[in-house]
Write an enzyme that holds these catalytic residues in place. Structure first.
Site, PDB file in Angstrom:
ATOM      1  N   THR A  89      54.945  27.294  30.882  1.00 40.79           N
ATOM      2  CA  THR A  89      54.848  26.056  30.075  1.00 40.79           C
ATOM      3  C   THR A  89      55.449  24.933  31.123  1.00 40.79           C
ATOM      4  O   THR A  89      56.230  25.178  31.871  1.00 40.79           O
ATOM      5  CB  THR A  89      55.815  25.877  28.990  1.00 40.79           C
ATOM      6  OG1 THR A  89      55.911  24.849  28.178  1.00 40.79           O
ATOM      7  CG2 THR A  89      57.378  26.432  29.225  1.00 40.79           C
ATOM      8  N   ASP A  90      54.741  24.008  30.817  1.00 43.23           N
ATOM      9  CA  ASP A  90      55.134  22.653  31.855  1.00 43.23           C
ATOM     10  C   ASP A  90      56.199  21.799  31.071  1.00 43.23           C
ATOM     11  O   ASP A  90      56.731  20.828  32.038  1.00 43.23           O
ATOM     12  CB  ASP A  90      54.013  21.941  32.204  1.00 43.23           C
ATOM     13  CG  ASP A  90      53.287  21.199  31.013  1.00 43.23           C
ATOM     14  OD1 ASP A  90      53.404  21.806  29.658  1.00 43.23           O
ATOM     15  OD2 ASP A  90      52.410  20.564  31.288  1.00 43.23           O
ATOM     16  N   LYS A  91      56.515  21.841  29.898  1.00 45.33           N
ATOM     17  CA  LYS A  91      57.379  21.145  29.270  1.00 45.33           C
ATOM     18  C   LYS A  91      58.279  21.662  28.136  1.00 45.33           C
ATOM     19  O   LYS A  91      57.779  22.829  27.696  1.00 45.33           O
ATOM     20  CB  LYS A  91      56.587  19.801  28.379  1.00 45.33           C
ATOM     21  CG  LYS A  91      55.836  19.070  29.471  1.00 45.33           C
ATOM     22  CD  LYS A  91      55.544  17.734  29.064  1.00 45.33           C
ATOM     23  CE  LYS A  91      54.853  16.841  29.936  1.00 45.33           C
ATOM     24  NZ  LYS A  91      53.547  17.421  30.633  1.00 45.33           N
TER      25      LYS A  91
END
Length: 438
Positions: A358-360
């Protein structure tokens, strides 16, 4: 009905957008124009569309909703439960057993019981899978029906609340804190307006919106645009609808997700491999037993029945039922943790996940800010509870009761009345579901 050349500039019709386009990119002229010029570009006005004009555009552009997946007939869902390779192997084994019973002289009741038992295992396995998937689907539909779908718009200068599905390009939407955005819009008035783009970007921090024109760039980075599926966190404003339904940015993601091929879970791969190996071994050993018994003087029919019995005995008919019951237990455990599982095999897929990319952080935290400590009357108290659920405890009831009253008065979207605070050693800490200003 107006032609494509007569459509409002920047407005997008769902059927005309391909899978790689973005509704707000197609509406680039609107976001690059000054707020005062947006009305003319979208063939509307500050007073909004006239009711007759809105009805005409609704007929042209269609309802503001995402395409619904076509519900398969119940009998097709039931039949799907019997297409698994292992289920096919068991059905063949049951048929062979019935055949062996018919060929036996004299007939053995135990063979008939075995054939019925194998068939019952297949039916039981299919019933468990169908019941779980059907129940989860009905639950999901019930949850979707509970969500209100309405928004405030200006129609002929009059402020109305209309169903979100009736929004059309050119509608002027009135925005307030706590509102859900029902279509892609170009902001034309903004008063400390901030929105939560977590459903689209995963970013948990609210972002400010402006009515000023912006240069060309990625759709989601347009600071004068708001998008379907997001929420207004604070402030107020007005916006003009530029895209609805499948033409929105949310609709583009929906189409990409719908077009993704369904992949088999690791358990499905493993069961399929085992079923092929079991079927191959059963056929090979059954044929070997048939060939070995013939030279001993046994007739063809008894040898064939014996070979059929060996093949059936090699099939682990209890395995599918064991798997289904185990997965069903996993589904129930997930349900107790507020997770809805539609398919039994999804439980095993979740269990075999070792890395989540996941990027966030907002993707993992569900964009819920959780209060863990409260400072009131010069004292810091620990608070229990998670997210927006109105459950939790804190030691100082009186101070927290006053703090909640002040927070409720500051709330821009309304007050959610909490239950009575417990006075026996603590108090119940409630969290308003609407976001409040500081």
């Amino acid at each position: 009905m107006r032609t494509g050349a007569d459509r409002p500039a920047g407005a997008v019709k769902g059927a005309a957008v391909d899978d790689t386009s973005s509704a707000f990119v197609a509406a680039a002229p609107a976001r690059q124009l000054a707020a005062a010029d947006v009305y003319a570009a979208l063939d509307t006005s500050r007073r909004g569309l006239a009711p007759a004009q809105a009805a005409k555009r609704l007929q042209e552009y269609g309802p503001n909703e995402l395409p619904r997946t076509r519900r398969r007939a119940v009998w097709r869902d039931v039949a799907t439960q019997f297409t698994d390779l292992f289920a096919v192997v068991l059905l063949v084994a049951s048929a062979i057993t019935f055949l062996a019973y018919g060929l036996q002289q004299p007939r053995d009741a135990g063979t008939l019981q075995l054939a019925v038992a194998i068939l019952a295992v297949v039916v039981l396995n299919a019933a468990i899978g169908f019941a779980q998937e059907y129940s989860a689907e009905r639950t999901a539909q019930a949850l979707a029906a509970m969500v209100p779908h309405a928004c405030r718009v200006l129609r002929g200068g009059e402020r109305l609340e209309v169903p979100a599905r009736d929004l059309v390009p050119g509608d002027v939407v009135v925005l307030e804190a706590g509102d859900a955005v029902s279509a892609d819009c170009r902001v034309v008035e903004a008063h400390e307006l901030t929105v939560d783009n977590a459903p689209l970007t995963g970013e948990s921090n609210p972002v400010g919106r402006t009515a000023e024109p912006v240069p060309a760039g990625p759709a989601l980075e347009a600071r004068n645009g708001i998008f379907m599926g997001t929420d207004v966190v604070a402030g107020s404003g007005r916006a003009v609808v530029v895209a609805t339904g499948a033409s929105t940015e949310f609709g583009r993601i929906f189409r990409l997700a719908a077009a993704a091929p369904r992949q088999k879970t690791p358990l499905q791969h493993q069961v399929a491999v085992m079923a092929r190996r079991v079927a191959g071994a059963a056929l090979a050993i059954g044929a070997l037993m048939f060939v070995v018994r013939l030279p001993t003087g046994e007739s063809v029919l008894p040898s064939f029945v014996f070979a059929l019995g060996v093949m059936v005995a090699l099939v682990p008919e209890g395995l599918p039922a064991t798997l289904s019951v185990s997965l069903a237990i996993g589904v129930r455990r997930m349900a107790r943790r507020q997770a809805l599982i539609k398919q039994l095999l999804a439980v095993e897929a979740l269990g075999s996940t070792t890395v989540v990319c996941t990027d966030k952080t907002g993707t993992l935290t569900q964009a819920e800010m959780t209060v863990t400590r409260v400072w009131a009357d010069g004292v810091v108290d620990e608070v229990t509870g998670v997210g927006y659920a109105p459950h939790g405890e804190v030691a100082e009831a009186a101070a927290v009761r006053e703090l909640l009253r002040v927070a409720g008065l500051c709330c821009e979207r309304g007050w959610w009345r909490p239950p009575a605070l417990r006075s026996t050693g603590g108090c119940s800490v409630t969290r308003p579901r609407a976001r409040c200003s500081s």
